[in-house]
Design an enzyme around this catalytic site. Structure first.
Site, PDB file in Angstrom:
ATOM      1  CG  ASP A   1       0.296  -3.830  -2.492  1.00 49.99           C
ATOM      2  OD1 ASP A   1       0.652  -4.108  -3.649  1.00 49.99           O
ATOM      3  OD2 ASP A   1      -0.808  -4.142  -2.024  1.00 49.99           O
ATOM      4  CG  ASP A   2       1.667  -0.675   1.550  1.00 44.57           C
ATOM      5  OD1 ASP A   2       0.683  -0.641   0.784  1.00 44.57           O
ATOM      6  OD2 ASP A   2       1.662  -1.272   2.633  1.00 44.57           O
TER       7      ASP A   2
ATOM      8  CG  HIS B   1      -1.842   0.442  -2.527  1.00 44.31           C
ATOM      9  ND1 HIS B   1      -2.821  -0.531  -2.592  1.00 44.31           N
ATOM     10  CD2 HIS B   1      -1.241   0.251  -1.321  1.00 44.31           C
ATOM     11  CE1 HIS B   1      -2.802  -1.248  -1.480  1.00 44.31           C
ATOM     12  NE2 HIS B   1      -1.859  -0.794  -0.687  1.00 44.31           N
TER      13      HIS B   1
ATOM     14  CG  HIS C   1      -2.217   2.180   2.922  1.00 41.32           C
ATOM     15  ND1 HIS C   1      -2.821   1.369   3.844  1.00 41.32           N
ATOM     16  CD2 HIS C   1      -1.635   1.354   2.029  1.00 41.32           C
ATOM     17  CE1 HIS C   1      -2.593   0.107   3.535  1.00 41.32           C
ATOM     18  NE2 HIS C   1      -1.874   0.064   2.427  1.00 41.32           N
TER      19      HIS C   1
ATOM     20  CE1 TYR D   1      -4.875  -1.303   6.161  1.00 45.48           C
ATOM     21  CE2 TYR D   1      -6.305   0.302   5.091  1.00 45.48           C
ATOM     22  CZ  TYR D   1      -5.255   0.007   5.946  1.00 45.48           C
ATOM     23  OH  TYR D   1      -4.589   1.031   6.563  1.00 45.48           O
TER      24      TYR D   1
ATOM     25  CG  HIS E   1       3.338  -5.174   1.834  1.00 43.63           C
ATOM     26  ND1 HIS E   1       2.859  -6.447   2.039  1.00 43.63           N
ATOM     27  CD2 HIS E   1       2.252  -4.370   1.709  1.00 43.63           C
ATOM     28  CE1 HIS E   1       1.528  -6.415   2.051  1.00 43.63           C
ATOM     29  NE2 HIS E   1       1.130  -5.174   1.846  1.00 43.63           N
TER      30      HIS E   1
HETATM   31 ZN   LIG Z   1      -1.198  -1.481   1.204  1.00 47.06          ZN
END
Ligand SMILES: [Zn+2]
Length: 287
Positions: free
Chosen positions: A99-100, A149, A153, A190, A243
């Site tokens: 993620d991210d 995603h 964020h 989250y 991540h």
């Molecule tokens: Zn995230």
């Protein structure tokens, strides 16, 4: 969902599972039943929201908006390898998800995954996508799955419908602009979701993918701990939350791949893990 002619042709040639859909019969998904999490932390719900310290799980760090390196539309994406015929009903499949990103550590992660012929799924933050379209193209070419995603964020579960729509649709557009691919999966930052997020996701053709195993790599930037937590908790059919913005996480991946490979695991994308179309709007936490 609008697709370019070039993309259609690419779909026909590559029969890409995640972005072009399947022809197989739709089946009813059951993974989002209220089952207990098998991971280290409660899955399906944010474990980071309650975290007291730092700026957890922040997909925006280090990113300057408007730093786009390449704004040219990509109408002829590199064709990824053919989806594999792995039958996750029989094989010991696991879906590693990152993620991210994309961010600088993503490049090294892609090298590591390539060395192990492992595939993964990348849940990307839209504004990072605009900064590093080169990394998306590498992900696509290696057969990884590209997924949404949100754009900034954002905490979608606490946002009004218009914001949820803007966050998701902007990222869909950014990923399509960079690669020609329109994602079919999203993960709410989250793990924060609700009926509005489900409804907007459904309209945008996005299934909600949560996770089974959470090694808290955003909190403990310690490769050994991350390795141990993943190795201890992972079982066939699981979705592992990681991540790719943290070098400590990327450094944990070689050991995770080696040890799980030795136990017979196959590293698949989320779409390969299920092997059938997922229902837009619906939540999934494991196979
Ligand atoms: Zn995230």
């Amino acid at each position: 969902m609008a697709r370019t002619g070039a993309f259609h042709r690419w779909c026909a040639a590559a029969a890409a599972l995640s972005v072009c859909g399947w022809l197989s019969t739709l089946q009813t998904a059951t993974a989002d039943d209220a089952r207990a999490p098998a991971g280290l932390a409660a899955n399906g719900r944010d474990t980071t929201r309650a975290a007291p310290q730092g700026r957890p799980h922040d997909g925006t760090q280090g990113t300057a908006p408007g730093r786009a390196q390449d704004t040219a539309p990509q109408t002829a994406p590199a064709a990824p390898p053919r989806p594999r015929k792995t039958d996750c009903k029989k094989a010991r499949c696991v879906a590693l998800t990152f993620d991210d990103g994309p961010m600088a550590p993503t490049a090294k992660l892609l090298d590591i995954l390539a060395q192990h012929q492992a595939r993964a799924t990348f849940f990307m933050v839209g504004r990072n996508v605009e900064s590093r379209p080169d990394l998306l193209r590498r992900e696509l070419a290696a057969g990884h799955e590209l997924a949404n995603h949100s754009y900034t964020h954002a905490d979608l579960g606490r946002s009004p419908a218009a914001k949820v729509h803007a966050e998701l649709s902007r990222t869909q557009a950014a990923i399509k602009h960079a690669t020609g691919v329109t994602p079919t999966l999203m993960r709410p930052p989250y793990g924060s979701t609700d009926g509005t997020v489900a409804s907007v996701s459904r309209r945008l053709g996005l299934a909600q993918i949560l996770w089974t195993v959470d090694p808290l790599d955003w909190k403990d930037r310690d490769s050994r701990r991350v390795e141990q937590r993943v190795l201890r908790a992972t079982k066939p059919g699981h979705i592992v939350l990681l991540h790719d913005i943290h070098p400590s996480t990327v450094a944990a991946v070689p050991t995770i791949l080696k040890r799980l490979s030795a136990k017979g695991y196959v590293f698949v994308t989320v779409s390969e893990l299920y092997g059938r179309p997922l229902t837009p709007g619906k939540k999934y936490i494991e196979r």
